[in-house]
Design an enzyme around this catalytic site. Structure first.
Site, PDB file in Angstrom:
ATOM      1  N   GLU A  14       0.827  -1.214   0.000  1.00 31.12           N
ATOM      2  CA  GLU A  14       0.000   0.000   0.000  1.00 31.12           C
ATOM      3  C   GLU A  14       0.861   1.265   0.000  1.00 31.12           C
ATOM      4  OE1 GLU A  14      -2.270  -3.379   1.028  1.00 31.12           O
ATOM      5  OE2 GLU A  14      -0.516  -2.574   2.075  1.00 31.12           O
ATOM      6  N   HIS A  61      -9.739  -6.832   7.140  1.00 27.34           N
ATOM      7  CA  HIS A  61     -10.800  -6.851   6.135  1.00 27.34           C
ATOM      8  C   HIS A  61     -12.022  -6.128   6.667  1.00 27.34           C
ATOM      9  CE1 HIS A  61      -8.257 -10.057   4.599  1.00 27.34           C
ATOM     10  NE2 HIS A  61      -8.863  -9.939   3.447  1.00 27.34           N
TER      11      HIS A  61
END
Length: 221
Positions: free
Chosen positions: A151, A221
């Protein structure tokens, strides 16, 4: 000889101390008297307050006058209580949900701006939510492509590409994954123009990160 000399010396020393103390007391008394006799000029304060109040009233009056003129030009024929139009009837062939709206928007950006690129984890085959489905086929693998699982690297690439004048469409697969990219987003992306004194910018960046779509899974998540 030493005793009388010592007494004489002490006498002179005490006389000096007494003289200095008396001078200090006199000076402080004079200073206090001067402060107590000081009177602030209230007239000037009132004049300033009056001028400020007058200026504020004039500004408020000007604003109200302009507001009334604006209100008079507004079209009041629109009925706010009317029911919403039947969009299904107006556009019978159009059916968009959130995913298809994002997909259509990305396609419009890629088609209208030849410098735009879309990249992120799994975006090439459509992404985990299929928001980028068919975009690789439509615009080519050089404009829609996958990235490594990093990321921080995705955000850093967006900063570098946008700083060269391109439009970067970066996707962070889940919002929970965005924290490793905060350094690039906050310290580079948001401050790029400020740090260069307005000489460069990386304004052509869109970072998209879905959240709330998965109701189960781990803390990532």
């Amino acid at each position: 000889m030493s005793a009388p000399y010592s007494k004489h010396k002490l006498f002179l020393l005490s006389k000096r101390i007494h003289s200095r103390t008396a001078t200090t007391i006199t000076t402080r008394t004079t200073h206090i008297s001067t402060l107590s006799s000081f009177q602030p000029k209230q007239t000037n304060v009132r004049n300033v307050s009056t001028k400020t109040t007058t200026a504020s009233s004039s500004t408020a009056q000007t604003f109200l006058t302009q507001f009334d003129k604006t209100q008079s030009t507004i079209d009041t024929s629109y009925d706010r209580t009317a029911p919403e139009p039947n969009y299904q009837k107006l556009h019978p062939q159009t059916s968009l949900n959130l995913v298809s709206t994002i997909n259509t928007t990305l396609a419009q950006i890629l088609s209208s701006n030849p410098t735009s690129i879309l990249f992120g984890q799994d975006v090439a085959f459509g992404g985990v939510f299929r928001c980028s489905q068919n975009l690789k086929t439509q615009f080519g693998p050089h404009r829609v492509f996958n990235t490594p699982l990093s990321e921080n690297g995705i955000a850093g690439m967006a900063v570098g590409y946008a700083s060269m004048g391109g439009l970067a469409l970066a996707e962070i697969q889940f919002a929970d994954y965005i924290f490793p990219a905060i350094d690039q987003i906050v310290n580079e992306m948001a401050k790029f123009r400020y740090r260069s004194g307005g000489q460069w910018d990386c304004g052509g960046v869109i970072v998209r990160s879905p959240c709330g779509a998965v109701g189960h899974g781990g803390h990532y998540h």
